[in-house]
Design an enzyme around this catalytic site. Structure first.
Site, PDB file in Angstrom:
ATOM      1  N   ASP A 148      -0.006  10.417  10.638  1.00 53.58           N
ATOM      2  CA  ASP A 148      -0.737  10.336   9.376  1.00 53.58           C
ATOM      3  C   ASP A 148      -2.222  10.068   9.653  1.00 53.58           C
ATOM      4  O   ASP A 148      -2.719  10.386  10.742  1.00 53.58           O
ATOM      5  CB  ASP A 148      -0.112   9.231   8.501  1.00 53.58           C
ATOM      6  CG  ASP A 148      -0.220   9.535   7.015  1.00 53.58           C
ATOM      7  OD1 ASP A 148      -1.359   9.683   6.543  1.00 53.58           O
ATOM      8  OD2 ASP A 148       0.815   9.613   6.340  1.00 53.58           O
ATOM      9  N   HIS A 214      -4.633   7.238   3.154  1.00 57.16           N
ATOM     10  CA  HIS A 214      -3.286   7.814   3.026  1.00 57.16           C
ATOM     11  C   HIS A 214      -2.263   7.154   3.956  1.00 57.16           C
ATOM     12  O   HIS A 214      -1.174   6.762   3.537  1.00 57.16           O
ATOM     13  CB  HIS A 214      -3.411   9.310   3.312  1.00 57.16           C
ATOM     14  CG  HIS A 214      -2.204  10.132   3.020  1.00 57.16           C
ATOM     15  ND1 HIS A 214      -1.146  10.245   3.894  1.00 57.16           N
ATOM     16  CD2 HIS A 214      -1.889  10.900   1.950  1.00 57.16           C
ATOM     17  CE1 HIS A 214      -0.246  11.060   3.372  1.00 57.16           C
ATOM     18  NE2 HIS A 214      -0.671  11.472   2.194  1.00 57.16           N
ATOM     19  N   SER A 527       4.020  13.140  -0.463  1.00 57.12           N
ATOM     20  CA  SER A 527       3.580  12.264   0.624  1.00 57.12           C
ATOM     21  C   SER A 527       4.077  10.842   0.424  1.00 57.12           C
ATOM     22  O   SER A 527       4.324  10.133   1.390  1.00 57.12           O
ATOM     23  CB  SER A 527       2.047  12.178   0.648  1.00 57.12           C
ATOM     24  OG  SER A 527       1.499  13.171   1.445  1.00 57.12           O
TER      25      SER A 527
END
Ligand SMILES: *[C@@H]1O[C@H](CO)[C@@H](O)[C@H](O)[C@H]1NC(C)=O
Ligand SMILES: *[C@@H]1O[C@H](CO)[C@@H](O)[C@H](O)[C@H]1NC(C)=O
Ligand SMILES: *[C@@H]1O[C@H](CO)[C@@H](O)[C@H](O)[C@H]1NC(C)=O
Ligand SMILES: *[C@@H]1O[C@H](CO)[C@@H](O)[C@H](O)[C@H]1NC(C)=O
Ligand SMILES: *[C@@H]1O[C@H](CO)[C@@H](O)[C@H](O)[C@H]1NC(C)=O
Ligand SMILES: *[C@@H]1O[C@H](CO)[C@@H](O)[C@H](O)[C@H]1NC(C)=O
Ligand SMILES: *[C@@H]1O[C@H](CO)[C@@H](O)[C@H](O)[C@H]1NC(C)=O
Ligand SMILES: *[C@@H]1O[C@H](CO)[C@@H](O)[C@H](O)[C@H]1NC(C)=O
Ligand SMILES: *[C@@H]1O[C@H](CO)[C@@H](O)[C@H](O)[C@H]1NC(C)=O
Ligand SMILES: *[C@@H]1O[C@H](CO)[C@@H](O)[C@H](O)[C@H]1NC(C)=O
Ligand SMILES: *[C@@H]1O[C@H](CO)[C@@H](O)[C@H](O)[C@H]1NC(C)=O
Length: 744
Positions: A148, A214, A527
Site C-alpha cells: 500500500d 491510504h 480499498s
C-alpha cells in the site's frame, strides 16, 4: 592532459548520444526466467540475471564499456519468490537480444496502476467474549502484510501495549526511518521501478512513511489496536479497532505520487513472501490484464503456493457489468457494501418539524433560525448571491451533486439543503458551507412547507451519528461487478465487506479536509472493504493454522449472509435497490463468527488452478510465468474449478433454445463425528436445477465427497443458491447464469 580531456570529451559525447538513444526508446520490462535453466556456476539467481543481462547488452552492442556495470545499472529488481526473473530497463535492441537468452520464458512491460480509493467490527458481529475474536486470540500469532502507500507509525492504532514479542519465525525488517514495535514488525519501501521512470521526482523521500494516507487507513482497518474516543470531528465517535486487533503488521510501500509500478508491486510481494507473512491485503489492481501478465495474479500464485491468504479489491468501477479487476482464481476478491451507520444533520423547520438527512459538515454553525428559500436547480447565480445568509434549497436533477456544491460554494452561500438520493458525501470535505442532503421523499415535505409559508424559517444541527440504519448492508454503487475478464469461468467477486464511509487511522501531517487535520478519517471504496477480509483471514488463520488459503476463502464464502438487517435479500444500490446478484456481492456479506466453523469446505490446490489455466488454452510459457515451475502439467485440463460458487454462460447467438450445464464439486468435511448433509435449492426462475446425489454422509473429519450440479434452462439471466445443511451448519453457494457477451 590534452589527450585525456579529448578522450573524456569523446567518451562523454558517446554516453550522451547513448543516453538520448536509450531515453527515447527504452522501456522497463518484467522478465520471467526458468530457474531450472540456471547454470550451476552461478551461486544466486541475482548473479545469473546480471550475467544474462550483460550478455544481452553485449550482443546488442549498445554499450561500450564494462557490461557488468551497465547491466547492474539497468537491472531494477531480481525476483526469486513471487516469480523467477527480474525487471530491467532495455532498449528495443537489448530487449530483442535478451529474448533469445538461455532460460528466458516471457516478459511484459512495467505498467502503472492506482489504489482503489469503527464500528465496523461490531457490525460484523465480532464480540470479545465469544466467536472468532477469542478463538483466534484477536489474531496474535498471525502476520498480516499490506502492499500500500506506507503508514504513519506514530498512530495510536499501531501501539503494541499488551502484545507479546515478535514471532521468532519472522524474517522481515524495518527500514531506518520507521520505529517498529511488537505490533508493527515490518516496514519497507519499493521505489526503484517508479524512480527509473520518473527521474525528475528525485525529491520523493526514501521512507515507508505514508504520504497519501491510504495505507495508514487500510492497515489500521485490518489489524489496528484498539483506540478509545476516535471520531471524525464528532461523527462516527466511539472506540476504533481493527478486525484482528492483535495481529502483527508489515507494510510494503509501493505507492509514489499516486502511482504504483508493476516492478515495485512484484518486489513488495516477493519480499513479503520471504519475510513470512501469513496474510496479504492488496487494495490495488491492474485493469484489463490477462492472468499471465497481471502482476497481482503472478505474484499471488506464489503466495498461495506458500499458504498465504490473499485478499484483493474488486475495484471502484461499478455498477457496470464486467468491471471487476483482480478476477484471479487463487485470491479472494472483495466487493464493498454499506454499514448500518449514517452521518446526519437535522433541519428543524419553524413549525417544529424535523427533517433528517445525510451530512458530513465539519464546521460549527450556530443553530439559529434563518430564512429558507427554494431555488430549484440552483443555477441562477444572481438569486443565489442575494441569499448568502439564508438556507438555500436545491433540487439535484442530474445526480451531479459535486456541481451543485461547487456552485453554492462559489456563490458564497452559507447554508444549503440538497434534495437528492446520492450517498457519497465526500464533496463536504472540499466545501465550507453547512449542508444537508435529504432524500426526494423528505424533499416533498420540505417543498410543501416552503410553498405554504411566505415567511419560512429553519435551523440546522449537525454531527449526528445514526446507528441501526435499515436496510444494511447493501452493495454500494461504486463496487465493481463480475464477471471477471481475465477468468470468466470463476465467479467474481467472492465476498462483500464494509467499504462505505469507514473510519480508520490517518497521518497527522496530511489534511483530511481543506486545512483540517485529524488522526482518523472516513474513506470509501473497495480499498476499505479488502482489509476487513484480510483481518478475518488473519482471525481464521489464528484459530486454524492448518487451513489452506482456499479453505479460508471457502469458509468465508459459504457462511456469509445474504439477508440484511430487515431480513430481506441484501440489495444493490447500483441496481435500484433490487436484490443483489452474486455478480455484485459474490457469495454474500462476510460473517466471521460463522466462518470459524464452516462444516464443509471446497478446497483447491495449485495443480487444480493449473488445470484451469490449461483448459483456458494458456501456452506453457504463460503457465510457467505464473507457476514459476515446470512441475505442473496439462494432463487434466478443466474449466470446472472446485470453487464454492458457480457461473454458467450462455451464448446469445447459439441456435439451441434450452441449454444444460453440469459442474462437479468435491467437499471436504471439516467437522467432528458422523453427520449427513442434505442439499436444497433456491430456484432460479425458469430453470431446472438438480443436485446428484442430494445427500452426503460423512463418517470422519477430512473425508471428501463429490456431487454434481445440473442446470437446465433457457438463454436468460438468473441467479439462485444451493445449500448443504446438517444439524449445525449451513453451507451455501451462489449460482449465476449469464450471457457470454456481458463478460466483455
Ligand atoms: C533515495 O535513495 C536513492 C538511492 O540510494 C538516492 O539516490 C536518492 O538521492 C535518495 N533520495 C532522497 C530524497 O534522499
Ligand atoms: C474518552 O472520553 C471520555 C468522555 O469524554 C473520557 O471520560 C475518557 O477518559 C476518554 N478515554 C480516553 C482513553 O481518553
Ligand atoms: C457519540 O457522541 C454522542 C453525542 O455526544 C453520544 O451521545 C454517544 O454516546 C457517543 N457514542 C459513542 C459510541 O461513544
Ligand atoms: C426536533 O428536534 C429537536 C432537537 O433535537 C427536538 O428538541 C424536537 O423535539 C424535535 N421535534 C419533533 C417534532 O420531533
Ligand atoms: C468546532 O468547535 C470545536 C470545539 O469548540 C473545535 O475543537 C473545532 O476545531 C471547531 N471546528 C472548526 C471546523 O472550526
Ligand atoms: C466569495 O467570497 C470570496 C472571498 O471572500 C470572494 O473573493 C469572492 O469574490 C466571492 N464570490 C462571489 C461570487 O461574490
Ligand atoms: C435518484 O433520483 C433521481 C432524480 O430524482 C431519479 O431519477 C433516480 O431514479 C434516483 N435513483 C435511484 C437509484 O433511486
Ligand atoms: C481451448 O481450445 C480448444 C481447442 O481448440 C477449444 O475447444 C476450447 O473452446 C478452447 N477453450 C477456451 C476457454 O477458449
Ligand atoms: C502430470 O502430473 C501428474 C501429477 O503430478 C503425474 O502423475 C503425471 O504423471 C504427469 N503427467 C505427465 C504426462 O507428465
Ligand atoms: C456464439 O455462437 C455463435 C453461433 O453459433 C458463434 O459464431 C460464436 O463464436 C459463439 N460465441 C462464443 C463467444 O462462443
Ligand atoms: C424442467 O423439467 C421438466 C420436467 O422434466 C420439463 O418438463 C421442463 O421442460 C424443464 N424445464 C426447463 C426450463 O428445462
Amino acid at each position: 592532459m590534452a589527450t585525456i580531456t579529448h578522450v573524456f570529451l569523446w567518451f562523454s559525447s558517446i554516453i550522451i548520444l547513448n543516453l538520448v538513444h536509450t531515453l527515447a526508446q527504452s522501456h522497463n520490462y518484467i522478465i520471467h526466467m526458468d530457474a531450472s535453466a540456471m547454470p550451476k556456476a552461478f551461486s544466486t539467481q541475482h548473479a545469473w540475471h546480471l550475467s544474462t543481462l550483460s550478455s544481452a547488452l553485449d550482443s546488442a552492442e549498445t554499450s561500450n564499456h564494462n557490461n557488468l556495470d551497465t547491466a547492474y545499472s539497468k537491472l531494477i529488481y531480481t525476483y526469486t519468490n513471487a516469480m523467477n526473473g527480474f525487471s530491467a530497463n532495455l532498449s528495443p535492441k537489448e530487449y530483442e537480444a535478451l529474448k533469445i537468452s538461455p532460460g528466458y520464458v516471457s516478459s511484459t512491460l512495467d505498467l502503472p496502476t492506482k489504489l482503489d480509493t469503527t464500528h465496523s467490527p461490531g457490525f460484523l458481529g465480532l464480540n470479545p467474549s465469544t466467536g472468532a475474536w477469542p478463538a483466534a486470540k484477536f489474531g496474535e500469532d498471525v502476520i498480516v502484510g499490506l502492499v500500500d502507500s506506507g503508514l504513519w507509525p506514530e498512530s495510536e492504532s499501531f501501539r503494541d501495549e499488551g502484545m507479546s514479542g515478535v514471532p521468532s519465525r519472522w524474517k522481515g525488517q524495518c527500514e531506518s526511518s520507521i520505529k517498529c514495535n511488537n505490533k508493527l514488525i515490518g516496514a519497507r519501501f519499493f521505489k526503484k521501478g517508479f524512480s527509473s521512470q520518473h527521474a525528475q521526482l528525485f525529491t520523493i523521500v526514501n521512507s515507508t512513511r505514508d504520504t497519501e494516507g491510504h495505507g495508514t487507513h487500510t492497515s489500521s482497518t485490518a489489524v489496528g489496536s484498539q483506540v478509545e474516543n476516535a471520531s471524525f470531528f464528532g461523527y462516527a465517535n466511539g472506540s476504533a479497532k481493527g478486525v484482528a486487533s492483535k495481529a502483527r503488521l508489515a507494510m510494503y510501500k509501493v505507492v509514489w505520487n499516486d502511482r504504483i509500478y508493476t516492478s515495485d508491486a512484484i518486489a513488495a510481494i516477493d519480499t513479503a513472501i520471504s519475510d513470512g507473512v501469513d496474510v496479504l491485503s492488496l487494495s490495488l489492481g491492474f485493469d484489463d490484464a490477462t492472468l499471465s501478465n497481471d502482476p497481482v495474479a503472478i505474484a499471488t500464485f506464489a503466495a498461495m503456493d506458500r499458504g498465504i491468504f490473499v485478499a484483493t479489491s474488486a475495484g471502484n468501477a461499478g455498477p457496470g457489468r464486467g468491471t471487476v479487476h483482480n478476477g484471479i482464481p487463487w485470491v479472494t476478491n472483495v466487493a464493498a457494501g454499506t454499514l448500518d451507520r449514517e452521518y446526519h444533520g437535522t433541519l428543524t423547520l419553524a413549525n417544529g418539524v424535523n427533517i433528517s438527512g445525510l451530512s458530513l459538515y465539519l464546521g460549527n454553525l450556530s443553530a439559529n433560525q434563518v430564512p429558507i428559500v427554494f431555488m430549484g436547480s440552483c443555477d441562477d447565480f444572481a438569486k443565489l448571491g442575494n441569499a448568502r445568509s439564508k438556507i438555500v434549497v436545491c433540487e439535484d436533477m442530474s445526480g451531479n451533486i459535486d456541481n451543485l456544491a461547487s456552485t453554492i460554494d462559489f456563490a458564497n452561500v452559507s447554508a444549503a439543503v440538497f434534495i437528492s438520493n446520492v450517498t457519497d458525501l465526500t464533496f463536504f470535505l472540499h466545501r465550507s458551507f453547512a449542508g444537508i442532503v435529504i432524500n426526494p421523499r423528505n424533499g416533498e415535505i420540505l417543498k410543501a412547507y416552503l410553498k405554504s409559508n411566505s415567511d419560512a424559517k429553519a435551523s440546522m444541527s449537525f454531527k449526528i451519528t445514526a446507528l441501526g440504519i435499515t436496510p444494511a448492508p447493501s452493495v454500494d454503487v461504486y463496487s465493481s461487478r463480475g464477471p471477471s475478464h481475465s477468468c470468466p469461468f470463476v465467479l467474481k467477486p467472492d465476498i462483500t465487506a464494509p467499504g462505505t464511509s469507514i473510519l480508520a487511522a490517518w497521518p497527522q501531517n496530511l489534511p483530511v479536509a481543506q486545512t483540517l487535520h485529524n488522526s482518523f478519517n472516513l474513506l470509501t471504496g473497495t480499498s476499505m472493504a479488502t482489509p476487513h477480509v484480510a483481518g478475518v483471514g488473519a482471525l481464521l488463520k489464528g484459530a486454524h493454522p492448518d487451513w489452506s488459503p482456499a479453505a479460508i476463502r471457502s469458509a468465508i464464502m459459504t457462511t456469509s449472509d445474504i439477508f440484511d438487517n430487515t431480513k430481506n435479500l441484501i440489495r444493490d444500490i447500483g441496481e435500484g435497490e433490487k436484490p443483489a446478484s452474486p455478480l455484485a456481492m459474490g457469495a454474500g456479506h462476510i460473517n466471521p463468527n460463522k466462518a470459524l466453523d464452516p462444516g464443509l469446505v471446497y478446497d483447491v490446490g495449485a495443480q487444480d488452478y493449473v488445470n484451469l489455466l490449461c483448459a483456458m488454452n494458456f501456452t506453457q510459457e504463460n503457465i510457467k510465468a505464473i507457476t514459476r515451475s515446470s512441475s505442473y502439467n496439462c494432463s487434466k485440463p478443466s474449466l470446472d474449478l472446485n470453487y464454492p460458487s458457480f457461473i454458467a454462460f450462455f451464448n446469445d447467438s447459439s441456435k439451441e433454445s434450452t441449454l444444460t450445464w453440469e459442474f462437479v464439486r468435491t467437499v471436504t468435511y471439516f467437522g467432528e463425528g458422523q453427520t449427513s448433509y442434505t442439499a436444497s435449492i433456491t430456484p432460479i426462475k425458469g430453470f431446472n436445477v438438480s443436485i446428484i446425489p442430494n445427500k452426503l454422509v460423512f463418517k470422519e473429519k477430512n473425508e471428501k465427497q463429490s456431487y454434481k450440479l445440473r442446470i437446465e434452462g433457457p438463454k436468460i439471466e438468473g441467479f439462485g443458491y444451493i445449500t448443504w445443511t446438517d444439524v449445525k451448519h449451513v453451507v451455501r453457494s451462489p449460482i449465476v447464469v449469464t450471457n457470454q457477451a456481458s463478460s466483455k
